[in-house]
Every structure is written in C-alpha cells, then in structure tokens.
Scaffold this active site. Sequence first.
Site, PDB file in Angstrom:
ATOM      1  N   LYS A 116      51.227 -38.139  42.582  1.00 37.04           N
ATOM      2  CA  LYS A 116      49.987 -37.934  43.343  1.00 37.04           C
ATOM      3  C   LYS A 116      49.269 -39.238  43.613  1.00 37.04           C
ATOM      4  O   LYS A 116      48.677 -39.417  44.670  1.00 37.04           O
ATOM      5  CB  LYS A 116      49.061 -36.947  42.621  1.00 37.04           C
ATOM      6  CG  LYS A 116      49.529 -35.520  42.740  1.00 37.04           C
ATOM      7  CD  LYS A 116      48.379 -34.557  42.553  1.00 37.04           C
ATOM      8  CE  LYS A 116      48.835 -33.125  42.809  1.00 37.04           C
ATOM      9  NZ  LYS A 116      47.823 -32.140  42.459  1.00 37.04           N
ATOM     10  N   LYS A 198      61.327 -30.603  45.439  1.00 33.13           N
ATOM     11  CA  LYS A 198      60.617 -29.342  45.191  1.00 33.13           C
ATOM     12  C   LYS A 198      59.909 -28.813  46.445  1.00 33.13           C
ATOM     13  O   LYS A 198      59.338 -29.615  47.191  1.00 33.13           O
ATOM     14  CB  LYS A 198      59.594 -29.616  44.081  1.00 33.13           C
ATOM     15  CG  LYS A 198      58.947 -28.412  43.489  1.00 33.13           C
ATOM     16  CD  LYS A 198      57.779 -28.795  42.597  1.00 33.13           C
ATOM     17  CE  LYS A 198      56.552 -29.123  43.391  1.00 33.13           C
ATOM     18  NZ  LYS A 198      55.274 -29.109  42.691  1.00 33.13           N
ATOM     19  N   LYS A 201      53.278 -27.138  48.673  1.00 29.40           N
ATOM     20  CA  LYS A 201      52.212 -26.778  49.631  1.00 29.40           C
ATOM     21  C   LYS A 201      51.934 -27.893  50.601  1.00 29.40           C
ATOM     22  O   LYS A 201      51.546 -27.673  51.724  1.00 29.40           O
ATOM     23  CB  LYS A 201      50.878 -26.633  48.867  1.00 29.40           C
ATOM     24  CG  LYS A 201      50.650 -25.417  48.092  1.00 29.40           C
ATOM     25  CD  LYS A 201      49.199 -25.475  47.564  1.00 29.40           C
ATOM     26  CE  LYS A 201      49.003 -24.487  46.441  1.00 29.40           C
ATOM     27  NZ  LYS A 201      48.745 -25.094  45.147  1.00 29.40           N
TER      28      LYS A 201
HETATM   29  P1  TYM Z   1      50.287 -25.784  41.047  1.00 25.95           P
HETATM   30  O1  TYM Z   1      49.066 -25.267  41.706  1.00 25.95           O
HETATM   31  O2  TYM Z   1      50.920 -27.014  41.576  1.00 25.95           O
HETATM   32  O3  TYM Z   1      51.413 -24.671  41.030  1.00 25.95           O
HETATM   33  C1  TYM Z   1      51.139 -23.389  40.506  1.00 25.95           C
HETATM   34  C2  TYM Z   1      52.357 -22.806  39.835  1.00 25.95           C
HETATM   35  O4  TYM Z   1      53.430 -22.698  40.777  1.00 25.95           O
HETATM   36  C3  TYM Z   1      54.581 -23.343  40.260  1.00 25.95           C
HETATM   37  N1  TYM Z   1      55.317 -23.940  41.372  1.00 25.95           N
HETATM   38  C4  TYM Z   1      56.638 -23.804  41.533  1.00 25.95           C
HETATM   39  N2  TYM Z   1      57.565 -23.148  40.816  1.00 25.95           N
HETATM   40  C5  TYM Z   1      58.847 -23.205  41.252  1.00 25.95           C
HETATM   41  N3  TYM Z   1      59.222 -23.885  42.374  1.00 25.95           N
HETATM   42  C6  TYM Z   1      58.313 -24.567  43.122  1.00 25.95           C
HETATM   43  N4  TYM Z   1      58.689 -25.204  44.209  1.00 25.95           N
HETATM   44  C7  TYM Z   1      56.946 -24.536  42.711  1.00 25.95           C
HETATM   45  N5  TYM Z   1      55.807 -25.075  43.217  1.00 25.95           N
HETATM   46  C8  TYM Z   1      54.824 -24.714  42.377  1.00 25.95           C
HETATM   47  C9  TYM Z   1      54.039 -24.411  39.323  1.00 25.95           C
HETATM   48  O5  TYM Z   1      55.007 -24.817  38.397  1.00 25.95           O
HETATM   49  C10 TYM Z   1      52.878 -23.672  38.699  1.00 25.95           C
HETATM   50  O6  TYM Z   1      53.329 -22.841  37.656  1.00 25.95           O
HETATM   51  N6  TYM Z   1      48.656 -27.975  36.913  1.00 25.95           N
HETATM   52  C11 TYM Z   1      48.989 -26.690  37.474  1.00 25.95           C
HETATM   53  C12 TYM Z   1      47.857 -25.708  37.463  1.00 25.95           C
HETATM   54  C13 TYM Z   1      47.230 -25.500  36.133  1.00 25.95           C
HETATM   55  C14 TYM Z   1      47.782 -24.772  35.049  1.00 25.95           C
HETATM   56  C15 TYM Z   1      46.807 -24.827  34.005  1.00 25.95           C
HETATM   57  C16 TYM Z   1      48.977 -24.104  34.862  1.00 25.95           C
HETATM   58  C17 TYM Z   1      46.019 -25.959  35.728  1.00 25.95           C
HETATM   59  N7  TYM Z   1      45.738 -25.548  34.462  1.00 25.95           N
HETATM   60  C18 TYM Z   1      47.029 -24.238  32.757  1.00 25.95           C
HETATM   61  C19 TYM Z   1      49.201 -23.506  33.612  1.00 25.95           C
HETATM   62  C20 TYM Z   1      48.245 -23.574  32.596  1.00 25.95           C
HETATM   63  C21 TYM Z   1      49.412 -26.924  38.917  1.00 25.95           C
HETATM   64  O7  TYM Z   1      49.097 -27.886  39.536  1.00 25.95           O
HETATM   65  O8  TYM Z   1      50.049 -25.914  39.476  1.00 25.95           O
END
Ligand code: TYM
Length: 331
Positions: A116, A198, A201
């Site tokens: 990032k 990956k 978004k």
């Molecule tokens: P974020 O918003 O990037 O993604 C949310 C969830 O979606 C999963 N994900 C994917 N899984 C498989 N293939 C992909 N291409 C893919 N893109 C996204 C992510 O692994 C995630 O599970 N830091 C976290 C958000 C967060 C969080 C937490 C998660 C904040 N606090 C506490 C768990 C527990 C994040 O940026 O997710």
Amino acid sequence: MKTTDKPVIFSGIQPSGELTLGNYIGALKNWVNLQEEYTCLFSLVDLHAITVRQNSKEFHKQCYDALAVYLAVGLDPEKNNIFLQSHVPAHSQLAWILNCYAYVGELNRMTQFKDKSGKNKDNINVGLFTYPVLMAADILLYQTKLVPVGADQKQHVEIARDIAIRFNNIYGDIFTVPEVYHPPLGARIMSLQEPTKKMSKSDDDAGATIFLLDSPDVIVKKLKRAVTDSEAEVVYDQKNKPGVSNLLTIMAAVSDRSVDDIVSEMQGQGYGKFKTAVADSLVEFLQPMQERYKKLRDDQAYLDSVLKTCAERVVKLGETTLKTVYITEER
Ligand code: TYM
C-alpha cells in the site's frame, strides 16, 4: 469476556469500494457457514479504510452498500453482530494500548504495508503503518477464537497473536490467542487478467475483478476476456495453469461443487464452453443475491436499525476486555 458458551469469531471488510468475488469466497461465504456455531462479530472496518484517502460522501454511501451486501449474502443480524468499527470506541482505545506493545521492526515486515505504501506514495500515513495494530485490537477486544479471512490477511492475524502472547506473558491470561481460519477452497482468488496476482477492489483494470454487484452482461464479458493459457484442456494445476485453476476454484465455490466434478464435466469441451459455464454459475449465484441487495439497500431505516441495535450490543461486549486491560495496566 463471557458472551455465550459459543466461541467468538471476529472478521471485517473495508467498505472502501464495491465488494468483490474475492471478498465473498475468501471471507463472507465462510462467515455465513460459521454463523450458527459461533458468537460472531462481523465489522465494516471503516477506520481501516481511511488509511487510504476516501471521498467522505461516497465513503458514507459505500458503508451502507457493504452493509446491504453482508445481509444479502445471508448474514443474519439477529444472530450476528454486524456493525461499523467506528461506532465502537473501544477498538481505537485498545489499539492505542497495543501500539505500545507492537514493535516498529515487526510492522515494517508487513507485506500489505509495503504494497500500500508503494501504491500511495503521496500518503504514507502513520495509520497505514499501525493498521495491523488496530486489526489486533479488533480481534483481541472480544476474546476472539477464530478469524476467518483470505490468505492475504494471515500475516496480520499472526501479528495479533504475537501481540496477545506478548501481553499475556507480561500481565497474565488477558487475551485469548486467536487462530486464523482460511477456507478450504478459494483463500486466494486471483485476478482474471493476471492470474498470479490477487483479485482486488482497487485493480486499475476493472476487467480483472468480479464485483458482487456486476450485471450478468458484465460478468459474461469479463469471463470471456479472462486470461487462461495456450492449451485447451480444463485441468486444475495452480502452478502451470493459474488462470484455468482460478476459474475452476471460482465455479466450485459459487456452485458448491467440487473442482474434480467440474473438471470431469468439462472434459474435452475447450475454454470457450468452460468460460460460459463459469459465467453461468456466477450469474446463477449472484442474481438472487443482487435482488435481495436491492430491497435491503432501499430500506435505509432498516439498515440504520441494524447498525444501531448491533452497535449497542457490541459496545457492551467490548467493555469487559478493555476494563481488564486498563486495570492490568494500572497494577
Ligand atoms: P479486506 O477489506 O482487504 O478484505 C476483506 C476480506 O476479504 C478477503 N479477500 C480475499 N480472499 C480471497 N481472495 C481474494 N482475492 C481476496 N480479496 C480479499 C480478505 O482476506 C479479507 O478476509 N485488514 C482486513 C480487514 C480487517 C480485519 C480485521 C479482518 C480489519 N480488522 C479483523 C479480520 C479481523 C482487510 O483489509 O480486509
């Protein structure tokens, strides 16, 4: 914290844009499957999302869009706690304390921070750096046992574990040490255009990502353009055929079939027919969800009531751990 006798799950998604098929397969789908067995907290982690600049009006709307998606995929707000992270101040309060138990060296090793900060060179803010500590606070605040996430979040859950263990070693058994949960299939859904990367978004190429609210026409187009390889055989081989393997994973996940079953069905069919079959199964899965989404999204009063009711419950849940931590720190 004693909630019920069920172990606790915490997970979250950043409401920083339209949710993707990766978010569904890597996270949401598993939340739905686990919601009966656990006490669940599913957050829209808006505080994490502001580590990248957001347009505030658009962001406010996106939070509700994401909430409606949570509900439309089948998360039940009566059984689960579905809430905006910023509605529960204890997340930020605990994050500050945990900042004092996290090391610059370990945060420097976080691959998401490196990615990032590479992409947002004009805004490498401190929040981006301490992002994993806020995430640790999200998780540890509720004595979470299990964190269902995609593979990209593994490193962040590991640092939450490290911080919990470090804190417990000093002050006694304060935090439950959480475990990561990855889905057996689809922990890493890949870009349709660059299947070694990956699905995300924020990909510059919109054709690389399936959004959960994409129309059937758009899905068919994206699938037609999806990168495969120069062969013609539908075989699961992540190393040598990442594009085809990704499409197999997607189809298996949304149709609840096994990859083997799809491979034998597609024997000798060629990529054109295979891509059509993947698109069909996606549309079949997404259309009813999108209809539920539209109804929910139009009912602002209902969405507000979900956020309010759940936040009231969650604020109480978070108080117990925070108080214990404060008392511990005073000793
Ligand atoms: P974020 O918003 O990037 O993604 C949310 C969830 O979606 C999963 N994900 C994917 N899984 C498989 N293939 C992909 N291409 C893919 N893109 C996204 C992510 O692994 C995630 O599970 N830091 C976290 C958000 C967060 C969080 C937490 C998660 C904040 N606090 C506490 C768990 C527990 C994040 O940026 O997710």
